[in-house]
Design a protein around this motif. Structure first.
Motif, mmCIF file in Angstrom:
data_model
loop_
_atom_site.group_PDB
_atom_site.id
_atom_site.type_symbol
_atom_site.label_atom_id
_atom_site.label_comp_id
_atom_site.label_asym_id
_atom_site.label_seq_id
_atom_site.Cartn_x
_atom_site.Cartn_y
_atom_site.Cartn_z
ATOM 1 N N GLU A 132 -34.242 3.739 50.780
ATOM 2 C CA GLU A 132 -33.326 3.038 51.669
ATOM 3 C C GLU A 132 -34.041 2.703 52.976
ATOM 4 O OE1 GLU A 132 -28.961 3.715 53.816
ATOM 5 O OE2 GLU A 132 -29.683 5.088 52.263
ATOM 6 N N GLY A 133 -33.867 1.466 53.419
ATOM 7 C CA GLY A 133 -34.505 1.035 54.653
ATOM 8 C C GLY A 133 -35.946 0.601 54.492
ATOM 9 N N ARG A 177 -30.325 -5.609 47.306
ATOM 10 C CA ARG A 177 -30.489 -4.348 48.051
ATOM 11 C C ARG A 177 -30.203 -4.599 49.536
ATOM 12 N NH1 ARG A 177 -34.099 -0.357 46.194
ATOM 13 N NH2 ARG A 177 -33.569 0.613 48.194
ATOM 14 N N ASP A 212 -29.637 -2.663 51.737
ATOM 15 C CA ASP A 212 -30.206 -1.606 52.569
ATOM 16 C C ASP A 212 -31.638 -1.867 53.007
ATOM 17 O OD1 ASP A 212 -30.602 -1.052 49.598
ATOM 18 O OD2 ASP A 212 -32.044 0.353 50.468
#
Length: 301
Positions: A99-100, A118, A120
Motif C-alpha cells: 500500500e502506498g 489500485r 492506494d
C-alpha cells in the motif's frame, strides 16, 4: 535498433539503418505537456521527405492518426505481445505491491488504469528512455544510484526490442489494462508514390495486424484524442471475426467508459478487413460518445 534490423531483413534489397533522434527521445517534459502528437515521429518524417532516408519505421502507437502530406503508410509489421509490463523491486508482482507504493509511468492512460485497479498507489509521472525508467525502480548498477520508485510500467514490446524483458516482474492483463491504440506494432512509412519503396517493404505488411491497428486508431481519431489521452483500444482478428474493445478514463481513475464490438468476416481480403475495422470503430465511437467519453478526454487535456 535490433527490432528495426530484424524488420529490415524482410525488405527487398540492400538496407542501411539510419538512427534518428526525435524530440520525444530528448525532451523530459511530461507527455501531457508535450502534447504527444508527432513528438516521436516528426524528425523521421522530415528525413523521409528530404530524401535522407527512403523508409521510416515508427512505433505505431506514436503515429498521429491524421494524414501526413507526401507520406504513405506502406506496411504495418506483425504485432508483438501488446501487453504492458511491470518492472518492480524485489521481483514484486502487481498485486504484491505494498500500500502506498510509488509507481512510475509517463502515460496518462496507464496512470488512470493504475488508479482504477489500485487507488492506494502513488502514481509518479516520469520521462526518459527505457533503461532510465527501469533504473528508477531497480537502481543503476553502473552509477550506483539507488531506486526512487517501487515500480514502473512499460510496454512489453519495447522491453523485448531492447532485450530487457528479463526485468519484467509481471505482465498486466488486457482486460483490466487494455493498451494504447497500435501498441506492439511497427509502422513503416515511405514517400507517397514511391513505387520502388512500396515494393521493397511489401512483405513486412501483416494484414490482420493492420486491420486491428486501423480499428484502434479509428477510435482515437473518432474521439479526437491524441496519443497522450487516457484512452485504450485493443482489437484482434480471431476465429473469423474482428473484435474491438475501447475504453476512456478519467485521469484520476474515478470513471471509465467501455465499448466492445465485433464484425464477422467472410474472408481475409484487404478490402473486407478495412471495412470491418471501420465498422467496429464507428460503433464503438458512437457508443462512447453517447456515454460521455468526449468529456472525459477533454477534462484530461
Amino acid at each position: 535498433m535490433a527490432q528495426c534490423a530484424a524488420l529490415a531483413k524482410r525488405f527487398a534489397g540492400e538496407v542501411e539503418l539510419v538512427p534518428i533522434t526525435t524530440k520525444g527521445d530528448t525532451d523530459r517534459s511530461s507527455l501531457s505537456q508535450l502534447g504527444g502528437t508527432g513528438v516521436f515521429v516528426s524528425a523521421l518524417r522530415d528525413a523521409l521527405l528530404d530524401g535522407t532516408v527512403d523508409v521510416a519505421v515508427h512505433s505505431l502507437k506514436d503515429l498521429p492518426t491524421g494524414e501526413a502530406e507526401g507520406i504513405e503508410l506502406a506496411a504495418v509489421a506483425k504485432r508483438e505481445d501488446s501487453r504492458d509490463a511491470l518492472v518492480a523491486r524485489d521481483g514484486l508482482r502487481f498485486a504484491e505491491l505494498p500500500e502506498g507504493a510509488r509507481v512510475g509511468t509517463g502515460s496518462p492512460r496507464r496512470a488512470a488504469q493504475l488508479r482504477v485497479a489500485r487507488p492506494d498507489l502513488e502514481i509518479v509521472d516520469i520521462r526518459g528512455n527505457v533503461p532510465t525508467r527501469i533504473a528508477r525502480a531497480l537502481g543503476d548498477a553502473e552509477t550506483g544510484e539507488g531506486a526512487d520508485l517501487d515500480a514502473v510500467v512499460l510496454a512489453l514490446a519495447g522491453l523485448n526490442r531492447l532485450g530487457l524483458e528479463r526485468h519484467a516482474t509481471d505482465l498486466l492483463d488486457l482486460i483490466d489494462f487494455p493498451t494504447a491504440p497500435g501498441q506492439g506494432a511497427l509502422a513503416v512509412e515511405i514517400r507517397a508514390g514511391d513505387a520502388a519503396a512500396r515494393k521493397a517493404v511489401a512483405k513486412a505488411d501483416h494484414a490482420s495486424t493492420r486491420a486491428a491497428a486501423d480499428a484502434e486508431r479509428r477510435v482515437l481519431a473518432g474521439l479526437e484524442a491524441g496519443c497522450a489521452a487516457p484512452l485504450a483500444a485493443h482489437a484482434e482478428v480471431a476465429d473469423g471475426m474482428l473484435f474491438l474493445t475501447a475504453t476512456a478514463y478519467a485521469t484520476d481513475g474515478s470513471k471509465r467508459l467501455s465499448a466492445s464490438h465485433a464484425y464477422t468476416l467472410d474472408g481475409t481480403s484487404a478490402a473486407e478487413l478495412a471495412e470491418a475495422a471501420a465498422d467496429v470503430a464507428e460503433r464503438a465511437v458512437a457508443e462512447l460518445m453517447e456515454a460521455g467519453a468526449a468529456e472525459l478526454i477533454a477534462d484530461a487535456r
